[in-house]
Design an enzyme around this catalytic site. Sequence first.
Site, PDB file in Angstrom:
ATOM      1  N   HIS A  67     -51.516  45.599  25.208  1.00 52.05           N
ATOM      2  CA  HIS A  67     -51.085  46.994  25.239  1.00 52.05           C
ATOM      3  C   HIS A  67     -49.634  47.143  24.805  1.00 52.05           C
ATOM      4  CE1 HIS A  67     -54.549  46.920  27.903  1.00 52.05           C
ATOM      5  NE2 HIS A  67     -54.665  48.217  27.733  1.00 52.05           N
ATOM      6  N   MET A  81     -47.547  38.431  28.600  1.00 51.58           N
ATOM      7  CA  MET A  81     -47.652  38.076  27.185  1.00 51.58           C
ATOM      8  C   MET A  81     -46.310  38.215  26.473  1.00 51.58           C
ATOM      9  SD  MET A  81     -50.556  36.884  27.262  1.00 51.58           S
ATOM     10  CE  MET A  81     -50.248  36.150  25.638  1.00 51.58           C
ATOM     11  N   ASP A  96     -37.943  25.466  13.381  1.00 50.13           N
ATOM     12  CA  ASP A  96     -37.602  25.823  11.997  1.00 50.13           C
ATOM     13  C   ASP A  96     -36.162  25.447  11.652  1.00 50.13           C
ATOM     14  OD1 ASP A  96     -36.524  28.561  10.170  1.00 50.13           O
ATOM     15  OD2 ASP A  96     -38.081  27.222   9.409  1.00 50.13           O
TER      16      ASP A  96
END
Lengths: 154, 154, 154, 154, 154, 154
Positions: free
Chosen positions: E76, E110, E125
């Site tokens: 959501h 989340m 990275d």
Amino acid sequence: MDFSHINEQGRAKMIDVSEKKATKRQAVAKGSVKVNSNTMQLIKSGGIKKGDVLAVAQVAGIMAAKKTSDIIPMCHPLALNGIDIEFDCMDTEILIKATVKCKGVTGVEMEALTAVSAAALTIYDMCKAVQRDIEISDIMLIYKEGGKSGVFRK
Amino acid sequence: MDFSHINEQGRAKMIDVSEKKATKRQAVAKGSVKVNSNTMQLIKSGGIKKGDVLAVAQVAGIMAAKKTSDIIPMCHPLALNGIDIEFDCMDTEILIKATVKCKGVTGVEMEALTAVSAAALTIYDMCKAVQRDIEISDIMLIYKEGGKSGVFRK
Amino acid sequence: MDFSHINEQGRAKMIDVSEKKATKRQAVAKGSVKVNSNTMQLIKSGGIKKGDVLAVAQVAGIMAAKKTSDIIPMCHPLALNGIDIEFDCMDTEILIKATVKCKGVTGVEMEALTAVSAAALTIYDMCKAVQRDIEISDIMLIYKEGGKSGVFRK
Amino acid sequence: MDFSHINEQGRAKMIDVSEKKATKRQAVAKGSVKVNSNTMQLIKSGGIKKGDVLAVAQVAGIMAAKKTSDIIPMCHPLALNGIDIEFDCMDTEILIKATVKCKGVTGVEMEALTAVSAAALTIYDMCKAVQRDIEISDIMLIYKEGGKSGVFRK
Amino acid sequence: MDFSHINEQGRAKMIDVSEKKATKRQAVAKGSVKVNSNTMQLIKSGGIKKGDVLAVAQVAGIMAAKKTSDIIPMCHPLALNGIDIEFDCMDTEILIKATVKCKGVTGVEMEALTAVSAAALTIYDMCKAVQRDIEISDIMLIYKEGGKSGVFRK
Amino acid sequence: MDFSHINEQGRAKMIDVSEKKATKRQAVAKGSVKVNSNTMQLIKSGGIKKGDVLAVAQVAGIMAAKKTSDIIPMCHPLALNGIDIEFDCMDTEILIKATVKCKGVTGVEMEALTAVSAAALTIYDMCKAVQRDIEISDIMLIYKEGGKSGVFRK
């Protein structure tokens, strides 16, 4: 019945560059953020509560350059090869300079200008709690090479 | 072994605003795009090949305001209630003004400044084929209300 | 123990196009927005409060075409060379046509269809306050060239 | 000198909804994808090489609904509460239905229509290698509740 | 004819949370990045050519948390109130901890997990040119409060 | 006066790859999601209320790979040629493997790692209502080819 003439004013297009050659392109843009000496002192000493102002602004500028074609409607998507942003802190002014490189069919002026603008807005955001009247100014292209129109130097 | 001090400079955070009240907020920002009289003439007469400059800039500014929290790293996401952009074309200057409204726990200054910046960059992009030395300047907040610090007027 | 067969139905992939040649590609898609004559009148006369409907729809379509690979899951990212959208206003129907060009290893049909869809949805959004039962219809590819399958004409 | 009248046609704005009440809102939209019986057979039997067509379309529709305010220029950002998409496969037609719920100051019609459109475009993309003349049609709102204008039923 | 049972497996939905109460919510997640001592030395001394690893990772984590509902399909959209990321550098391990706060109808687990993941991927990275076998591990929720299920502590 | 040394720590850049050759590149990454046997049973039997876990995770992974340069600050934008994700369900572990291909001037390791991470986070999101202590672990590169450094195999 054809009424297309109604929106001739609004006839925006992403110009077809299919016939152009892919060449090495580079653009350098600059801009200024004007702060007072108290704010500048806080920036230099790491006293801004929201974080390291220039480190965050640098990341913001680089990430925004990559989003340029999603911000500027008629801008072409490009696979950028390199983005570099420098800051020059003077008494009450932070000078921002962004260099963008690409090999492609259109230039990277908008990417460089967007990088400068996003870095400037980020400095503003990081400092606005301590100074209410920060100004962003003098955003312009200072150098460009590649493509048919060749080199531009301000 | 704790080395967290290594990135104290870089300790950026999206400041916790959980304790703040949701109030009505508004911000107005402005900025200028400096063009030459030939470019201004083309803008006014619809002679720019890429499209209707101000119509496109208006959409770009509004869409960018909605993306502000995705461009400015420490900016809070907000559900904006209203965005309005006006242009004032003088001889060799386009004055842009953006008004943003919201009901929330933080102000909308960055949304208004981002709207002005994106509209200005779009005018630049639409016109750059006819003028190489366009400048964007004097981006600043001119009005703000809501929240603990109340009204700000420049 | 290998249970990969469980998601054979869901085995979605972005198909590997490494072996394909980069060629000039073009696609043209069309679609219709059905409005009543009162709405059409307001569109033509600039009487829609939200703004110039076709100017905004044009920008929306072009910006959405650039976002196609972020909307359509298995679509390949492409550096588009050109996007053009035309509107044809008839009595109670606005015909939208989008042309997209690229030089790449996959076609641009989805970009053209997405441009049409986003422009149509934008017309809907701009007019929904005055008409509640607008319909979007007949979205299809009408022309395509480039790649192994050559020319398609509807 | 004030030339703002030049862009009166293009005076697009994200309408100010500050004065509206936050209420429960729901919208249901539908649309059709027309395929031939060979394509329908492949969809049902899992024979489409790109993946499970309806599973992918469902995710695409839900994700696009959340992006609606980034696709449709004058659309307000909303925190959606629920999104559900259903497919009804008939002989040569897939009927798509999207239901979106929210508690907010504006309706969710555009979110429902965008969900249907993105799901339809995804079905097209997944199947285009086997059928060149797929059509997307009859996209419309079928139900809406909440806000001042109350219930709409088609 | 109703064939909706064909995609019962794929019947994904963004669950309707309209009936839930808006409460204060907080989640804390952690994760580890395993590097060798040479890489750790370079990180601490500022010897990584790509930039200040932890400063960049911090910004990436915060920006990704704001994008969570655009990365995780059934998540959501939420207006986050605060995001904070900490790094703890041990001999050959960087421990990342992200705290996210919100007032809303669903939790922010989340968002916290996405912040940790993006920060970890960014460290990877930034350092991959000097070490080829970096690992990201042990990403989990360590604390959660708010909502019906109350407090969770690992 | 030059104070640029203040942000030497934060001197992040998107490294200039203009001088590198465009070659075929491929990367394979893997990661694990650890669930309990009750959750695994629900995943396999389609008993998770939010939807088909692996089908949704697959789409999420592929879409996230395409967004990598918008999530990882110093990552170069690339036009990916192919993305494929596989799941291997063991007793209490789901092994995820992502393969990404491209023809370009930089490798696609970050795209493969981001695909794995997003798929893992999605599995977590889909299952968190039934299990509170799911873990994501062992995310790493297992294979890479192309570019100057040639083949890497773990």
